[in-house]
Design a protein around this motif. Structure first.
Motif, PDB file in Angstrom:
ATOM      1  N   GLN A  41       0.817  -1.222   0.000  1.00 35.65           N
ATOM      2  CA  GLN A  41       0.000   0.000   0.000  1.00 35.65           C
ATOM      3  C   GLN A  41       0.853   1.276   0.000  1.00 35.65           C
ATOM      4  N   GLY A  42       2.180   1.108  -0.170  1.00 34.14           N
ATOM      5  CA  GLY A  42       3.022   2.292  -0.367  1.00 34.14           C
ATOM      6  C   GLY A  42       3.805   2.764   0.833  1.00 34.14           C
ATOM      7  N   LYS A  84      11.851   3.750  -5.603  1.00 29.98           N
ATOM      8  CA  LYS A  84      10.480   4.267  -5.525  1.00 29.98           C
ATOM      9  C   LYS A  84      10.288   5.336  -4.457  1.00 29.98           C
ATOM     10  N   TYR A  85      10.975   5.181  -3.314  1.00 29.66           N
ATOM     11  CA  TYR A  85      10.733   6.087  -2.178  1.00 29.66           C
ATOM     12  C   TYR A  85      11.958   6.898  -1.769  1.00 29.66           C
TER      13      TYR A  85
END
Length: 688
Positions: free
Chosen positions: A548-549, A584-585
């Motif tokens: 969910q990130g 991604k983060y």
């Protein structure tokens, strides 16, 4: 100067004395609350054991009565005949029904009284009274009261947590068709808490619960089908489940605005957690009260808003909200005027519904150009409250408020174009305004966007987008209040109660609850789950949160595979997860971990240059990484230099010799220690 110094001394002594008295009173109240709670817990437990015994005995007694009735009836037929028997039977049934009805009515009344006290309760003593009434009502066979008692025992809402007793009650209630009990049993089966870990059985319980009307079961099934958890991933089935819950929430939101619930992340640093901005500390609240009483208008409005909807851990209190708004309005605050108008428009205990008063305050705020006041006037004209229905006027006020960025006005404009109220239907304009309002988190705007994506109205149909939007609306349900109770339980040291509440929310798909549950399980402080099950369950929850990130959860999965927590050691998988977190983060921790793996060739090809680059990126991304990166680079450069020296001075036969053979497997720690010692030595010499 002597009188002045004496006065100062007296004031200081008075201040200390007042604080001491307040502290003593606080301790007394706490002791009294603990005693009251303990007494009430004992009484409640007595009632509970009595309820369980009665339910077991009732089955035996009913069987015995049926046997005796048959025997008596047989005897009566032989002596008095059929007519006499029927008359006696009818009389007996009538008396039984009448007695049962009185018993049931009394139980219903006790349950209603308990519910009313619980809703209005502001102290532990009042909550104790409410649960005693629930216990008495449950003793009289009231199913709703039994559900309340079972929930209290499961979550530890009142007194001691007792999962075994809760399961007994839930199983008894499930036989009676209680969908709440079926949902609870499904949840316990899915985690293996107090029951056997059985996902198939959990799915059956959830299916029966959703069929019976459980919104929580519907939401859990929606999350499972959207994520493919123990079922085949199916967006359309997830959409059906989420829509049912979203419709229910939207209906509640249309009647009154939903209260946003603060979701505290336990994964934050301890110092940040103790003074979390999501929850208002008592000392900070007292300081704000002091400022408000001193005439700080902005603080008055802020406190009024917090009390109006019960945010930041404060209780909803309409009287306090109105008190602060009136003080601010008197000082000329347009926001305060608008909020007073809102209170009178909706109506509550402190400000009874009055359209004329609402119009007055909305007009005062609107004349100052206030967006909330303009929106309020638009609502009055749109619904015809205190004034005739006038869509043109409503549209005018909504547009003015929307231009000022007020999300509720943007939603109202979207709704007018969506439904064609006073304007031609225009789905493109409706989508535009719904989208603008949704960016500020307006829940009804999100709901109508989901409706448009689900049906393909004005936009290209997208099941996935609709599900994500519906999920956002579903997460505004009253069950989200457990975030606060779970957080306070955690702060008070009641780890088991906190875990079980977070775990239920995690099962419903809340990402914050998933990471919080995993964090608690990882600490191994909980007692409701076996130690050997904690790491595997934590890994499962970290994985769900990462999907969910959650960047922190993604790094955690890498850690679990690196160290072999809850799974086998797998450097390659660990490196994969760290790479995702980096790409991604832009996680500094993931960069550092991945650099270390490149430096030593763990799970990936050894690459010193890439390791250096990742270390540098970690230092640039986060200031907290500066010191660890400094030592890591010093170690890397020192080792590299030593290897060059060894290669230069020794013959070719030493070429393949590794430092592991010379200094042992932990040579890198030895080098770091040496570097630190050299630095300390240099710093001391510099000072001298």
């Amino acid at each position: 100067m002597k009188p002045l110094s004496l006065l100062i001394e007296i004031l200081i002594i008075l201040g200390v004395t007042i604080k001491t008295i307040e502290a003593e009173k606080h301790d007394e109240r706490r002791k009294e609350r603990n005693v009251t709670t303990q007494v009430s817990v004992n009484q409640t437990q007595q009632f509970l054991s009595h309820i369980l015994e009665r339910r077991k005995l009732s089955e035996v007694i009913s069987k015995r009565e049926n046997f005796l009735d048959k025997k008596k009836n047989h005897h009566k037929i032989r002596i008095k005949g059929i007519q006499n028997k029927d008359f006696l039977k009818r009389s007996k049934n009538h008396l039984k029904t009448h007695a049962k009805k009185n018993f049931t009515d009394e139980g219903d009344q006790l349950f209603k009284m308990g519910t009313k006290i619980l809703q209005q309760s502001k102290s532990q003593k009042q909550k104790a009274e409410a649960y005693l009434l629930f216990a008495k009502a449950a003793d009289m066979g009231n199913l709703k009261a039994m559900e309340k008692m079972a929930d209290a025992l499961l979550f530890g809402n009142f007194g001691t947590q007792n999962i075994t007793a809760a399961i007994q009650l839930y199983e008894s209630l499930a036989k009676e068709g209680s969908y709440k009990a079926q949902n609870a049993l499904g949840f316990l089966s899915s985690y293996g808490i107090g029951m056997e870990y059985d996902q198939a059985k959990a799915l059956i319980y959830y299916t029966f619960g959703s069929a019976g009307g459980s919104m929580m079961s519907q939401m859990i099934l929606g999350y499972r089908y959207s994520s493919g958890i123990n079922v085949l991933q199916n967006c359309e089935v997830a959409l059906i489940h989420y829509k049912k819950v979203a419709d229910y929430i939207a209906d509640k939101l249309e009647k009154s605005e939903g209260i946003p619930v603060e979701k505290v992340r336990l994964t934050e640093r301890p110092e940040n957690l103790s003074s979390n901005s999501e929850i208002l500390d008592w000392d900070v609240y007292q300081y704000y009260k002091f400022l408000a009483e001193r005439g700080d208008v902005q603080t008055q409005v802020s406190l009024g808003q917090l009390h109006l909807i019960g945010r930041k851990g404060l209780d909803q209190d309409y009287y306090k909200a109105l008190y602060y708004f009136l003080k601010a309005a008197k000082a000329g605050s347009a926001n305060a005027m608008a909020f007073i108008g809102k209170m009178y428009l909706e109506g509550n205990a402190a400000a009874p519904q009055n359209n004329t008063t609402a119009f007055k305050y909305f007009s005062m705020a609107a004349n100052k150009g206030n967006a909330i006041g303009l929106h309020g006037l638009g609502l009055l004209y749109f619904y015809g409250k205190g004034v005739p229905v006038n869509y043109s006027e409503a549209l005018k006020y909504f547009q003015k408020a929307a231009e000022k960025g007020w999300p509720n006005a943007q939603f109202q404009l979207g709704f007018m174009y969506y439904s064609g109220s006073g304007v031609w239907k225009d789905y493109k304009l409706a989508f535009k305004y719904f989208y603008l309002a949704s960016q500020s988190g307006q829940p009804l705007a999100i709901y109508y966007l989901a409706e448009m994506y689900a049906t393909g109205t004005g936009v290209l149909r997208s099941c996935r987008t609709a599900v994500e939007l519906y999920k956002g609306v579903c997460e505004l349900g009253h069950w989200a209040e457990k975030f606060l109770t779970a957080y306070f339980a955690y702060k008070d040291g009641d780890i088991d109660s906190s875990l079980i509440q977070y775990a239920l929310l995690a099962e419903m798909g809340y990402e914050v609850a998933q990471s919080n549950s995993a964090f608690i399980l990882e600490s191994k402080k909980a007692k409701i789950l076996e130690k050997e099950k904690m790491y595997p369950m934590a890994l499962l929850l970290w994985n769900r949160a990462a999907v969910q990130g959650n960047a922190f959860a993604r790094v955690k999965i890498g850690d679990y595979h690196y160290y072999g927590y809850g799974t086998k050691k797998d450097y390659q998988t660990a490196a994969t997860h760290y790479s995702i977190a980096v790409d991604k983060y832009h996680s500094a921790q993931a960069m550092f971990n991945l650099a270390y793996m490149y430096e030593h060739g763990l799970g990936i090809a050894k690459d010193i240059h890439l390791a250096r680059r990742l270390y540098d990126m970690a230092a640039q991304t986060s200031p907290d990484a500066h010191i660890p990166v400094f030592f890591a680079l010093m170690k890397l450069e020192t080792v590299h230099m030593l290897q060059d020296i060894l290669l230069f001075n020794f013959t070719m036969r030493w070429k393949w010799m590794k430092l592991d053979n010379i200094l042992g497997p932990y040579w890198d720690l030895f080098v770091i220690g040496l570097i630190v010692a050299v630095l300390i030595f240099l710093l001391r010499n510099r000072r001298m």
